[in-house]
Design a protein around this motif. Structure first.
Motif, PDB file in Angstrom:
ATOM      1  N   VAL A   1      57.110 136.643 109.184  1.00  0.00           N
ATOM      2  CA  VAL A   1      58.551 136.856 109.390  1.00  0.00           C
ATOM      3  C   VAL A   1      59.228 135.581 108.878  1.00  0.00           C
ATOM      4  CG1 VAL A   1      60.384 137.460 111.022  1.00  0.00           C
ATOM      5  CG2 VAL A   1      58.022 138.193 111.480  1.00  0.00           C
ATOM      6  N   VAL A   2      59.891 135.701 107.735  1.00  0.00           N
ATOM      7  CA  VAL A   2      60.357 134.511 107.027  1.00  0.00           C
ATOM      8  C   VAL A   2      61.864 134.592 106.800  1.00  0.00           C
ATOM      9  CG1 VAL A   2      59.974 132.989 105.038  1.00  0.00           C
ATOM     10  CG2 VAL A   2      58.164 134.594 105.774  1.00  0.00           C
ATOM     11  N   ALA A   3      62.579 133.559 107.208  1.00  0.00           N
ATOM     12  CA  ALA A   3      64.000 133.456 106.855  1.00  0.00           C
ATOM     13  C   ALA A   3      64.084 132.911 105.438  1.00  0.00           C
ATOM     14  CB  ALA A   3      64.721 132.517 107.827  1.00  0.00           C
ATOM     15  N   ARG A   4      64.711 133.708 104.568  1.00  0.00           N
ATOM     16  CA  ARG A   4      64.875 133.292 103.176  1.00  0.00           C
ATOM     17  C   ARG A   4      66.333 132.888 102.917  1.00  0.00           C
ATOM     18  NH1 ARG A   4      61.233 134.858  99.564  1.00  0.00           N
ATOM     19  NH2 ARG A   4      62.232 133.130  98.451  1.00  0.00           N
ATOM     20  N   PHE A   5      66.495 131.876 102.102  1.00  0.00           N
ATOM     21  CA  PHE A   5      67.827 131.363 101.762  1.00  0.00           C
ATOM     22  C   PHE A   5      67.973 131.366 100.241  1.00  0.00           C
ATOM     23  CE2 PHE A   5      66.487 129.554 105.782  1.00  0.00           C
ATOM     24  CZ  PHE A   5      67.586 129.785 106.585  1.00  0.00           C
ATOM     25  N   ASP A   6      69.207 131.607  99.792  1.00  0.00           N
ATOM     26  CA  ASP A   6      69.378 131.722  98.336  1.00  0.00           C
ATOM     27  C   ASP A   6      69.171 130.386  97.627  1.00  0.00           C
ATOM     28  OD1 ASP A   6      71.725 130.483  99.066  1.00  0.00           O
ATOM     29  OD2 ASP A   6      73.031 132.163  98.504  1.00  0.00           O
ATOM     30  N   TRP A   7      68.968 129.338  98.401  1.00  0.00           N
ATOM     31  CA  TRP A   7      68.680 128.030  97.805  1.00  0.00           C
ATOM     32  C   TRP A   7      67.210 127.645  97.980  1.00  0.00           C
ATOM     33  CZ3 TRP A   7      66.701 125.456 101.826  1.00  0.00           C
ATOM     34  CH2 TRP A   7      67.204 125.737 103.108  1.00  0.00           C
ATOM     35  N   ASP A   8      66.388 128.489  98.602  1.00  0.00           N
ATOM     36  CA  ASP A   8      65.011 128.037  98.876  1.00  0.00           C
ATOM     37  C   ASP A   8      64.178 127.998  97.587  1.00  0.00           C
ATOM     38  OD1 ASP A   8      63.540 130.516  98.594  1.00  0.00           O
ATOM     39  OD2 ASP A   8      63.909 131.042 100.695  1.00  0.00           O
ATOM     40  N   THR A   9      62.983 127.470  97.685  1.00  0.00           N
ATOM     41  CA  THR A   9      62.193 127.145  96.491  1.00  0.00           C
ATOM     42  C   THR A   9      61.813 128.367  95.643  1.00  0.00           C
ATOM     43  OG1 THR A   9      60.227 127.200  97.897  1.00  0.00           O
ATOM     44  CG2 THR A   9      61.153 125.032  97.386  1.00  0.00           C
ATOM     45  N   HIS A  10      61.873 129.562  96.231  1.00  0.00           N
ATOM     46  CA  HIS A  10      61.388 130.745  95.520  1.00  0.00           C
ATOM     47  C   HIS A  10      62.420 131.868  95.386  1.00  0.00           C
ATOM     48  CE1 HIS A  10      57.632 128.720  96.278  1.00  0.00           C
ATOM     49  NE2 HIS A  10      56.918 129.664  95.722  1.00  0.00           N
ATOM     50  N   PHE A  11      63.530 131.782  96.103  1.00  0.00           N
ATOM     51  CA  PHE A  11      64.467 132.917  96.135  1.00  0.00           C
ATOM     52  C   PHE A  11      65.001 133.233  94.756  1.00  0.00           C
ATOM     53  CE2 PHE A  11      68.091 135.488  97.184  1.00  0.00           C
ATOM     54  CZ  PHE A  11      67.672 136.162  98.307  1.00  0.00           C
ATOM     55  N   PRO A  12      65.114 134.535  94.341  1.00  0.00           N
ATOM     56  CA  PRO A  12      64.815 135.733  95.137  1.00  0.00           C
ATOM     57  C   PRO A  12      63.373 136.216  95.046  1.00  0.00           C
ATOM     58  CG  PRO A  12      65.763 136.407  93.057  1.00  0.00           C
ATOM     59  CD  PRO A  12      65.679 134.885  93.024  1.00  0.00           C
ATOM     60  N   ALA A  13      62.497 135.425  94.474  1.00  0.00           N
ATOM     61  CA  ALA A  13      61.098 135.854  94.363  1.00  0.00           C
ATOM     62  C   ALA A  13      60.437 135.823  95.747  1.00  0.00           C
ATOM     63  CB  ALA A  13      60.344 134.944  93.405  1.00  0.00           C
ATOM     64  N   PRO A  14      59.367 136.580  95.918  1.00  0.00           N
ATOM     65  CA  PRO A  14      58.604 136.503  97.164  1.00  0.00           C
ATOM     66  C   PRO A  14      58.023 135.105  97.366  1.00  0.00           C
ATOM     67  CG  PRO A  14      58.032 138.495  95.941  1.00  0.00           C
ATOM     68  CD  PRO A  14      58.853 137.637  95.014  1.00  0.00           C
TER      69      PRO A  14
END
Lengths: 144, 144
Positions: free
Chosen positions: B95-108
Protein backbone atom coordinates in the motif's frame (compact mmCIF):
# COMPACT_ATOMS: atom_id res chain seq x y z
CA UNK A 1 -20.12 8.64 -13.26
CA UNK A 2 -18.15 9.01 -16.50
CA UNK A 3 -15.19 11.23 -17.33
CA UNK A 4 -15.02 12.37 -20.94
CA UNK A 5 -11.23 12.46 -20.84
CA UNK A 6 -10.85 8.91 -19.47
CA UNK A 7 -9.89 6.10 -21.86
CA UNK A 8 -11.51 3.46 -19.61
CA UNK A 9 -14.79 5.41 -19.69
CA UNK A 10 -14.61 5.65 -23.50
CA UNK A 11 -13.53 2.13 -24.48
CA UNK A 12 -13.37 -1.40 -23.05
CA UNK A 13 -9.55 -1.16 -22.93
CA UNK A 14 -8.92 -4.70 -24.18
CA UNK A 15 -10.70 -7.81 -25.41
CA UNK A 16 -13.97 -8.04 -23.53
CA UNK A 17 -14.34 -11.27 -21.53
CA UNK A 18 -17.31 -10.29 -19.36
CA UNK A 19 -19.52 -7.22 -19.13
CA UNK A 20 -21.56 -6.72 -15.98
CA UNK A 21 -23.39 -3.68 -14.73
CA UNK A 22 -20.76 -2.62 -12.19
CA UNK A 23 -17.59 -4.05 -13.72
CA UNK A 24 -16.15 -5.72 -16.78
CA UNK A 25 -13.24 -8.08 -17.37
CA UNK A 26 -10.89 -7.58 -20.27
CA UNK A 27 -7.88 -9.46 -21.56
CA UNK A 28 -4.95 -7.11 -21.97
CA UNK A 29 -2.49 -7.59 -24.77
CA UNK A 30 0.79 -7.20 -22.90
CA UNK A 31 3.85 -8.67 -24.56
CA UNK A 32 5.36 -11.52 -22.58
CA UNK A 33 2.25 -12.23 -20.45
CA UNK A 34 -0.22 -14.46 -22.26
CA UNK A 35 -2.78 -14.41 -19.42
CA UNK A 36 -3.07 -10.78 -18.31
CA UNK A 37 -6.59 -9.71 -17.33
CA UNK A 38 -8.12 -6.58 -15.87
CA UNK A 39 -11.22 -6.12 -13.76
CA UNK A 40 -12.38 -2.61 -14.67
CA UNK A 41 -14.93 -0.91 -12.43
CA UNK A 42 -17.69 0.75 -14.50
CA UNK A 43 -17.99 3.99 -12.56
CA UNK A 44 -15.17 6.49 -12.84
CA UNK A 45 -13.58 6.32 -9.39
CA UNK A 46 -9.86 6.65 -8.74
CA UNK A 47 -9.23 4.70 -5.56
CA UNK A 48 -10.42 1.34 -4.24
CA UNK A 49 -11.54 2.96 -0.99
CA UNK A 50 -13.79 5.31 -2.99
CA UNK A 51 -16.14 2.33 -3.35
CA UNK A 52 -18.88 1.62 -0.81
CA UNK A 53 -18.21 -1.36 1.43
CA UNK A 54 -20.61 -3.63 -0.54
CA UNK A 55 -19.02 -2.54 -3.83
CA UNK A 56 -15.53 -3.26 -2.45
CA UNK A 57 -16.73 -6.78 -1.63
CA UNK A 58 -18.23 -7.22 -5.10
CA UNK A 59 -15.09 -5.89 -6.76
CA UNK A 60 -12.77 -8.24 -4.84
CA UNK A 61 -15.14 -11.15 -5.36
CA UNK A 62 -14.78 -10.52 -9.09
CA UNK A 63 -10.99 -10.34 -8.75
CA UNK A 64 -11.04 -13.62 -6.81
CA UNK A 65 -13.19 -15.36 -9.43
CA UNK A 66 -10.71 -14.36 -12.14
CA UNK A 67 -7.79 -15.41 -9.93
CA UNK A 68 -9.35 -18.79 -9.17
CA UNK A 69 -10.16 -19.44 -12.82
CA UNK A 70 -6.56 -18.62 -13.78
CA UNK A 71 -5.27 -20.96 -11.09
CA UNK A 72 -7.60 -23.79 -12.07
CA UNK A 73 -7.05 -23.58 -15.83
CA UNK A 74 -3.42 -22.52 -16.16
CA UNK A 75 -1.65 -23.65 -12.94
CA UNK A 76 0.53 -20.53 -12.88
CA UNK A 77 3.54 -20.18 -10.61
CA UNK A 78 1.90 -17.14 -8.97
CA UNK A 79 -0.96 -14.73 -9.36
CA UNK A 80 -0.17 -11.01 -9.35
CA UNK A 81 -2.85 -8.50 -8.31
CA UNK A 82 -2.48 -4.74 -8.53
CA UNK A 83 -4.53 -1.56 -8.63
CA UNK A 84 -2.18 1.28 -9.55
CA UNK A 85 -3.87 3.81 -11.85
CA UNK A 86 -1.08 6.37 -11.94
CA UNK A 87 -1.61 6.93 -15.66
CA UNK A 88 -5.34 6.12 -15.96
CA UNK A 89 -6.89 6.97 -12.59
CA UNK A 90 -10.00 4.85 -13.14
CA UNK A 91 -10.19 1.86 -10.83
CA UNK A 92 -8.94 -1.31 -12.52
CA UNK A 93 -7.35 -4.40 -11.06
CA UNK A 94 -4.60 -6.18 -12.93
CA UNK A 95 -4.94 -9.96 -12.47
CA UNK A 96 -1.97 -11.67 -14.06
CA UNK A 97 -1.00 -15.33 -14.23
CA UNK A 98 2.76 -15.45 -13.80
CA UNK A 99 4.95 -18.37 -14.82
CA UNK A 100 8.51 -19.09 -13.75
CA UNK A 101 9.49 -19.06 -17.43
CA UNK A 102 7.79 -15.76 -18.36
CA UNK A 103 9.74 -12.74 -19.59
CA UNK A 104 9.99 -11.05 -16.19
CA UNK A 105 9.59 -13.69 -13.47
CA UNK A 106 10.19 -13.27 -10.53
CA UNK A 107 10.27 -9.51 -11.18
CA UNK A 108 7.00 -7.56 -11.44
CA UNK A 109 5.55 -7.19 -14.93
CA UNK A 110 6.52 -3.51 -14.85
CA UNK A 111 10.22 -4.15 -14.13
CA UNK A 112 12.91 -4.92 -16.66
CA UNK A 113 12.56 -8.26 -18.36
CA UNK A 114 14.76 -11.07 -17.12
CA UNK A 115 14.74 -13.36 -20.18
CA UNK A 116 13.55 -13.58 -23.80
CA UNK A 117 9.99 -14.63 -24.55
CA UNK A 118 9.35 -18.39 -24.81
CA UNK A 119 6.97 -18.35 -27.73
CA UNK A 120 6.17 -22.06 -27.56
CA UNK A 121 5.08 -21.88 -23.93
CA UNK A 122 3.23 -18.60 -24.47
CA UNK A 123 1.32 -20.19 -27.35
CA UNK A 124 0.47 -23.20 -25.19
CA UNK A 125 -1.08 -20.85 -22.61
CA UNK A 126 -2.90 -18.89 -25.32
CA UNK A 127 -4.45 -22.10 -26.62
CA UNK A 128 -6.17 -22.53 -23.26
CA UNK A 129 -7.62 -19.01 -23.06
CA UNK A 130 -10.93 -19.62 -24.86
CA UNK A 131 -11.95 -22.29 -22.33
CA UNK A 132 -10.57 -20.19 -19.47
CA UNK A 133 -12.50 -17.13 -20.57
CA UNK A 134 -15.78 -19.03 -20.84
CA UNK A 135 -15.14 -20.23 -17.28
CA UNK A 136 -14.44 -16.67 -16.09
CA UNK A 137 -17.67 -15.43 -17.68
CA UNK A 138 -19.67 -18.27 -16.13
CA UNK A 139 -18.22 -17.61 -12.67
CA UNK A 140 -18.98 -13.90 -12.91
CA UNK A 141 -22.52 -14.47 -14.19
CA UNK A 142 -23.20 -16.32 -10.92
CA UNK A 143 -21.67 -13.49 -8.91
CA UNK A 144 -23.79 -10.57 -10.03
CA UNK B 1 0.51 -22.06 9.39
CA UNK B 2 4.21 -21.11 9.32
CA UNK B 3 6.93 -22.00 6.84
CA UNK B 4 10.42 -22.24 8.30
CA UNK B 5 11.99 -21.05 5.04
CA UNK B 6 9.78 -17.94 4.72
CA UNK B 7 11.23 -14.54 5.69
CA UNK B 8 7.76 -13.13 6.44
CA UNK B 9 7.09 -16.02 8.84
CA UNK B 10 10.44 -15.42 10.57
CA UNK B 11 10.51 -11.63 10.88
CA UNK B 12 8.16 -8.63 10.71
CA UNK B 13 9.79 -7.55 7.42
CA UNK B 14 9.89 -3.84 8.26
CA UNK B 15 9.11 -1.33 10.99
CA UNK B 16 6.05 -2.63 12.81
CA UNK B 17 3.10 -0.20 12.75
CA UNK B 18 0.36 -2.55 13.94
CA UNK B 19 0.28 -6.16 15.05
CA UNK B 20 -3.05 -7.97 15.04
CA UNK B 21 -3.82 -11.64 15.35
CA UNK B 22 -4.48 -12.20 11.64
CA UNK B 23 -2.35 -9.50 10.04
CA UNK B 24 0.26 -6.87 10.72
CA UNK B 25 1.19 -3.58 9.07
CA UNK B 26 4.79 -2.64 8.47
CA UNK B 27 6.52 0.36 6.98
CA UNK B 28 8.91 -0.71 4.26
CA UNK B 29 12.15 1.13 3.73
CA UNK B 30 12.11 1.54 -0.05
CA UNK B 31 14.30 4.27 -1.47
CA UNK B 32 12.31 7.01 -3.17
CA UNK B 33 8.97 6.16 -1.51
CA UNK B 34 8.66 7.72 1.92
CA UNK B 35 5.21 6.22 2.62
CA UNK B 36 5.39 2.58 1.58
CA UNK B 37 3.44 0.19 3.79
CA UNK B 38 2.62 -3.50 3.70
CA UNK B 39 -0.31 -5.41 5.15
CA UNK B 40 1.16 -8.84 5.88
CA UNK B 41 -1.20 -11.73 6.53
CA UNK B 42 -0.08 -13.77 9.56
CA UNK B 43 -0.74 -17.25 8.17
CA UNK B 44 1.58 -18.53 5.45
CA UNK B 45 -0.70 -18.52 2.40
CA UNK B 46 0.45 -17.68 -1.11
CA UNK B 47 -2.62 -16.31 -2.87
CA UNK B 48 -5.36 -13.90 -1.86
CA UNK B 49 -8.01 -16.42 -2.91
CA UNK B 50 -6.49 -18.95 -0.49
CA UNK B 51 -8.21 -16.96 2.27
CA UNK B 52 -11.74 -17.74 3.42
CA UNK B 53 -14.36 -15.23 2.31
CA UNK B 54 -14.51 -13.58 5.79
CA UNK B 55 -10.71 -13.37 5.89
CA UNK B 56 -10.63 -11.78 2.43
CA UNK B 57 -13.02 -9.14 3.71
CA UNK B 58 -10.91 -8.54 6.83
CA UNK B 59 -7.72 -8.35 4.78
CA UNK B 60 -9.15 -5.79 2.34
CA UNK B 61 -10.73 -3.82 5.17
CA UNK B 62 -7.23 -3.53 6.64
CA UNK B 63 -5.83 -2.47 3.25
CA UNK B 64 -8.60 0.15 2.97
CA UNK B 65 -7.91 1.54 6.43
CA UNK B 66 -4.24 2.00 5.55
CA UNK B 67 -5.21 3.52 2.19
CA UNK B 68 -7.67 5.94 3.78
CA UNK B 69 -5.19 6.99 6.45
CA UNK B 70 -2.57 7.67 3.76
CA UNK B 71 -5.07 9.71 1.77
CA UNK B 72 -6.21 11.70 4.78
CA UNK B 73 -2.78 12.45 6.21
CA UNK B 74 -0.58 12.78 3.11
CA UNK B 75 -2.91 13.80 0.22
CA UNK B 76 -0.96 11.66 -2.25
CA UNK B 77 -1.45 11.92 -6.00
CA UNK B 78 -2.47 8.25 -6.08
CA UNK B 79 -2.53 5.12 -3.95
CA UNK B 80 -0.95 1.97 -5.37
CA UNK B 81 -2.10 -1.46 -4.16
CA UNK B 82 -0.46 -4.73 -5.11
CA UNK B 83 -0.18 -8.33 -3.98
CA UNK B 84 2.57 -9.95 -6.06
CA UNK B 85 4.63 -12.40 -3.98
CA UNK B 86 6.77 -13.77 -6.79
CA UNK B 87 9.85 -13.73 -4.56
CA UNK B 88 8.24 -14.19 -1.12
CA UNK B 89 5.05 -16.18 -1.71
CA UNK B 90 3.46 -15.19 1.60
CA UNK B 91 0.41 -12.97 1.18
CA UNK B 92 1.28 -9.30 1.64
CA UNK B 93 -0.31 -6.20 0.19
CA UNK B 94 1.81 -3.25 -0.82
CA UNK B 95 0.00 0.00 0.00
CA UNK B 96 2.01 2.91 -1.34
CA UNK B 97 1.32 6.65 -1.33
CA UNK B 98 2.50 7.95 -4.68
CA UNK B 99 3.30 11.59 -5.40
CA UNK B 100 3.66 13.24 -8.78
CA UNK B 101 7.16 14.28 -7.73
CA UNK B 102 8.36 10.86 -6.49
CA UNK B 103 11.26 9.02 -8.11
CA UNK B 104 9.09 6.86 -10.39
CA UNK B 105 5.74 8.60 -10.92
CA UNK B 106 3.70 7.82 -12.99
CA UNK B 107 5.56 4.54 -13.48
CA UNK B 108 5.04 1.69 -11.01
CA UNK B 109 7.47 1.54 -8.09
CA UNK B 110 9.10 -1.52 -9.68
CA UNK B 111 9.84 0.18 -13.00
CA UNK B 112 12.84 2.34 -13.83
CA UNK B 113 12.97 5.64 -12.00
CA UNK B 114 11.90 8.70 -13.90
CA UNK B 115 13.66 11.40 -11.87
CA UNK B 116 16.13 11.93 -8.99
CA UNK B 117 14.87 11.83 -5.42
CA UNK B 118 13.53 15.10 -3.99
CA UNK B 119 14.98 14.85 -0.52
CA UNK B 120 13.22 17.94 0.81
CA UNK B 121 9.77 16.69 -0.17
CA UNK B 122 10.57 13.16 1.00
CA UNK B 123 11.62 14.52 4.38
CA UNK B 124 8.40 16.56 4.59
CA UNK B 125 6.40 13.35 4.11
CA UNK B 126 8.56 11.48 6.62
CA UNK B 127 7.89 14.16 9.23
CA UNK B 128 4.19 13.28 9.05
CA UNK B 129 4.61 9.53 9.44
CA UNK B 130 4.49 9.31 13.26
CA UNK B 131 1.03 10.90 13.37
CA UNK B 132 -0.07 8.88 10.32
CA UNK B 133 1.08 5.63 11.88
CA UNK B 134 -0.74 6.30 15.14
CA UNK B 135 -3.86 6.90 13.05
CA UNK B 136 -3.33 3.64 11.16
CA UNK B 137 -2.96 1.71 14.41
CA UNK B 138 -6.09 3.34 15.85
CA UNK B 139 -8.13 2.53 12.75
CA UNK B 140 -6.99 -1.09 12.76
CA UNK B 141 -7.62 -1.53 16.48
CA UNK B 142 -11.28 -0.73 15.77
CA UNK B 143 -11.35 -3.21 12.90
CA UNK B 144 -10.30 -6.40 14.64
Amino acid sequence: MKDVTCPLCADPGGALVFQGEKFRVIRADEAGFPAFYRVVWSAHVAEFSDLSVPDRALCMAAVCEVEQALRAHLQPTKINLAALGNVVAHLHWHVVARFDWDTHFPAPVWAERTRPADGVREDAVRARLPVLERAIAARLAHLI
